[in-house]
Design a protein around this motif. Structure first.
Motif, PDB file in Angstrom:
ATOM      1  N   GLU A   1       0.814  -1.222   0.000  1.00 35.33           N
ATOM      2  CA  GLU A   1       0.000   0.000   0.000  1.00 35.33           C
ATOM      3  C   GLU A   1       0.846   1.270   0.000  1.00 35.33           C
ATOM      4  N   ARG A   2       2.114   1.164   0.381  1.00 32.95           N
ATOM      5  CA  ARG A   2       3.008   2.341   0.321  1.00 32.95           C
ATOM      6  C   ARG A   2       4.380   1.862  -0.159  1.00 32.95           C
ATOM      7  N   TRP A   3       4.336   1.274  -1.354  1.00 35.06           N
ATOM      8  CA  TRP A   3       5.494   0.588  -1.941  1.00 35.06           C
ATOM      9  C   TRP A   3       6.682   1.524  -2.165  1.00 35.06           C
ATOM     10  N   ASP A   4       6.409   2.734  -2.667  1.00 29.62           N
ATOM     11  CA  ASP A   4       7.508   3.659  -2.995  1.00 29.62           C
ATOM     12  C   ASP A   4       8.358   3.951  -1.764  1.00 29.62           C
ATOM     13  N   GLU A   5       7.708   3.998  -0.631  1.00 35.02           N
ATOM     14  CA  GLU A   5       8.417   4.291   0.614  1.00 35.02           C
ATOM     15  C   GLU A   5       9.044   3.011   1.184  1.00 35.02           C
ATOM     16  N   ALA A   6       8.308   1.906   1.122  1.00 34.46           N
ATOM     17  CA  ALA A   6       8.759   0.671   1.772  1.00 34.46           C
ATOM     18  C   ALA A   6       9.851  -0.051   0.973  1.00 34.46           C
ATOM     19  N   GLU A   7       9.737  -0.022  -0.368  1.00 35.83           N
ATOM     20  CA  GLU A   7      10.623  -0.832  -1.206  1.00 35.83           C
ATOM     21  C   GLU A   7      12.111  -0.562  -0.943  1.00 35.83           C
ATOM     22  N   PRO A   8      12.577   0.708  -0.972  1.00 35.46           N
ATOM     23  CA  PRO A   8      14.021   0.916  -0.756  1.00 35.46           C
ATOM     24  C   PRO A   8      14.490   0.414   0.607  1.00 35.46           C
ATOM     25  N   ARG A   9      13.651   0.543   1.610  1.00 35.03           N
ATOM     26  CA  ARG A   9      14.045   0.076   2.946  1.00 35.03           C
ATOM     27  C   ARG A   9      14.118  -1.448   2.983  1.00 35.03           C
ATOM     28  N   LEU A  10      13.169  -2.092   2.294  1.00 35.71           N
ATOM     29  CA  LEU A  10      13.178  -3.561   2.242  1.00 35.71           C
ATOM     30  C   LEU A  10      14.389  -4.052   1.443  1.00 35.71           C
ATOM     31  N   ARG A  11      14.712  -3.343   0.357  1.00 36.98           N
ATOM     32  CA  ARG A  11      15.869  -3.737  -0.462  1.00 36.98           C
ATOM     33  C   ARG A  11      17.170  -3.595   0.341  1.00 36.98           C
ATOM     34  N   ALA A  12      17.254  -2.544   1.126  1.00 35.42           N
ATOM     35  CA  ALA A  12      18.452  -2.347   1.946  1.00 35.42           C
ATOM     36  C   ALA A  12      18.598  -3.496   2.949  1.00 35.42           C
ATOM     37  N   LEU A  13      17.461  -3.904   3.522  1.00 35.59           N
ATOM     38  CA  LEU A  13      17.479  -5.048   4.444  1.00 35.59           C
ATOM     39  C   LEU A  13      17.915  -6.313   3.712  1.00 35.59           C
TER      40      LEU A  13
ATOM     41  N   GLY B   1      24.552  -9.992   2.468  1.00 33.95           N
ATOM     42  CA  GLY B   1      25.962  -9.779   2.787  1.00 33.95           C
ATOM     43  C   GLY B   1      26.343 -10.232   4.184  1.00 33.95           C
ATOM     44  N   GLY B   2      25.382 -10.842   4.892  1.00 33.90           N
ATOM     45  CA  GLY B   2      25.688 -11.306   6.248  1.00 33.90           C
ATOM     46  C   GLY B   2      25.859 -10.171   7.248  1.00 33.90           C
ATOM     47  N   ARG B   3      25.317  -8.977   6.900  1.00 35.06           N
ATOM     48  CA  ARG B   3      25.508  -7.809   7.752  1.00 35.06           C
ATOM     49  C   ARG B   3      24.266  -7.455   8.566  1.00 35.06           C
ATOM     50  N   ALA B   4      23.141  -8.169   8.354  1.00 36.26           N
ATOM     51  CA  ALA B   4      21.898  -7.789   9.029  1.00 36.26           C
ATOM     52  C   ALA B   4      21.882  -8.285  10.471  1.00 36.26           C
ATOM     53  N   ALA B   5      21.371  -7.449  11.354  1.00 35.70           N
ATOM     54  CA  ALA B   5      21.218  -7.848  12.758  1.00 35.70           C
ATOM     55  C   ALA B   5      19.886  -8.568  12.930  1.00 35.70           C
ATOM     56  N   GLY B   6      19.883  -9.597  13.755  1.00 31.18           N
ATOM     57  CA  GLY B   6      18.625 -10.269  14.077  1.00 31.18           C
ATOM     58  C   GLY B   6      18.131 -11.210  13.010  1.00 31.18           C
TER      59      GLY B   6
END
Lengths: 331, 331
Positions: free
Chosen positions: B40-52, B58-63
């Motif tokens: 429902e708010r893809w433009d905002e969510a997509e870059p954050r999800l891609r960064a995750l 890369g084995g850099r994510a916490a949790g």
């Protein structure tokens, strides 16, 4: 109890509890932010919503607002702004009977045992003042006045008695149809997709107890007043000539699947055998003209036309508020 | 980017971002609690999800947690646990062509221009390890292996090019059918209600870019490996013999309505003209047996039977993870 939704901030709107006269309302707030959330935990939400409803009714609620003004300003959404499932039955066989009689034919016996039902779209329902939108009048735009039930969770294979207990709310539905697209689509054999537009719902949905004796045998025994451009189209009674009750239709839908809380089931266009009651859709008027006068005369809806659907109790009070909207070119 | 949902706490599940190997994942958390909210708010969510996603890769994510273990433990829901609209097309005409050829008949020319499509239920989709449930084997339980696209908002009347840009995610669908209920239901003329069960989705849904060159012309050019009780049923290629692309099917669905973000569109059962590719549903196997051998021999699914659907890239990596589930008596 009467419930409604204001538009925004999210697509599920904001749940409000409305008084019987449809004049004042209060946001449900902590009790349940949206109707969908209330339906998913009804046992917990219902008593809190009822308490709010009594406070509004008694003039004791804090933070009430003018519901009638919000409605007039177009700020009222469908009570359930979007539903995961919309399954529409065909409870009224009068039009079928009329057409078959005219050609000395009988309605197949199975029609009285096995309801017709289709699954339609309800991902974005119209509020009671939102325009009906189409790309062209050539689609043959029609209203269909119906009663809809919104249910809680229903288990696969539920009997009608179980389905009856799952009815949480009742409201009016304008199941917009594009009549000229339907014959070719149904001929393909897979049911309606392009032939149906978005539904509009009445301003409020009411719990069955709120309907008193008008709700019995799983049918709503009140006339639906249907008008186009202020001119009466008909006022068939939803409790008369309904071959199937709403619980029977719900049980049919649940035959091979669970129904999730928030599923909406429709009666199909209301129609009575008594010709004096008129019609709840233009197609039936055209059908009767075709049979009796040799040609359909009533036109389908044109851009700018206004459709009104309303249901009043014995005291003349509008039960759900009116669906009252115009047809617009989609832009 | 590959997205999945864990079961709970709500009915929309909890959105997680998964690595390409389907081994590790991380909760999307603030980026978007659920897939529906992300859509429902893809433009905002997509870059954050891609960064995750890049951090997990890369084995850099916490949790992060063991996604494969969560899947094996049955804690993975359908990537989109419920959809407001599920519209299923019929992109593959091979079975129809085969049957008509056998009786010296031709497929109507309109079948190649105007797709068959039905609207089905998606209010509670099965996770990739959840059982297919039915009250009785007599319904003629069948799998249907398909590709599904999950879209963002699509405007009424959108052209296929516009529809193509709205494809947010692609995944696999097992569109469970109850074959013995379908002939009587379709004969009523309103499409499927009782004849279709809940859908199951693959463990993850992938963005089109994640599919690289395998996603082109609006088709996914990979074989779907279908097995029953570990025995190969077929591996038709979803990119071969698809008369309609997914964008064409989306545009068909949007002809007379807006499609809301989170709408899911299916290709219909994958089928190739080359008989060596086998089948993605039991019904087609039975149809061919009927035509070639005079009687259908392949049985429908029985309680206890196991259905597996999987799609691998050129490197042998499962793209979406497998749908791998058993048939159970509903209780």
């Amino acid at each position: 109890m009467k419930l409604a939704s204001l538009k925004g901030p999210g697509r599920d709107g904001t749940l409000v509890v409305v008084d019987r006269a449809l004049e004042r309302a209060v946001r449900a707030g902590d009790a349940a932010p949206t109707l969908q959330s209330a339906l998913e935990r009804w046992d917990e939400a219902e008593p809190r919503l009822r308490a709010l409803g009594e406070a509004v009714e008694g003039g004791r609620a804090a933070g009430t607002f003018d519901f009638a003004a919000a409605l007039a300003a177009g700020r009222v959404a469908a009570p359930l702004p979007r539903a995961y499932e919309w399954l529409d039955g065909s409870a009224y066989l009068s039009p079928v009977e009329r057409v078959r009689q005219a050609r000395n034919d009988k309605v197949p016996e199975s029609f009285y045992r096995d309801p017709l039902m289709y699954q339609g779209g309800a991902g974005a329902m119209m509020g009671p003042r939102d325009p009906i939108r189409a790309l062209t009048e050539d689609w043959g735009i029609d209203l269909e006045g119906e009663v809809g039930a919104i249910v809680g969770d229903v288990a696969m294979g539920a009997a009608p008695e179980e389905a009856a207990r799952a009815v949480r709310l009742v409201t009016l539905v304008n199941d917009v149809s594009f009549r000229r697209l339907i014959p070719a689509e149904l001929a393909k054999g897979f049911g309606f997709v392009n032939g149906k537009g978005a539904n509009a719902l009445a301003p409020v949905a009411a719990t069955p107890d709120e309907l008193g004796r008008d709700w019995r045998d799983g049918r709503l025994h009140l006339a639906l007043h249907c008008a186009v451009n202020g001119k009466r189209l008909g006022d068939p009674n939803a409790g008369v000539d309904a071959t199937f009750s709403l619980p029977q239709l719900i049980a049919h839908a649940a035959k091979t699947r669970d129904l999730a809380a928030g599923t909406m089931i429709g009666t199909g266009t209301i129609s009575n055998q008594d010709p004096a009651t008129g019609y709840a859709c233009l197609m039936e008027a055209r059908l009767v003209e075709q049979v009796e006068q040799g040609a359909a005369k009533t036109p389908f809806l044109a851009f700018g036309d206004r459709v009104t659907l309303d249901m009043k109790d014995a005291g003349g009070q509008s039960v759900f508020g009116a669906i009252d909207h115009v047809v617009e070119r989609y832009a």
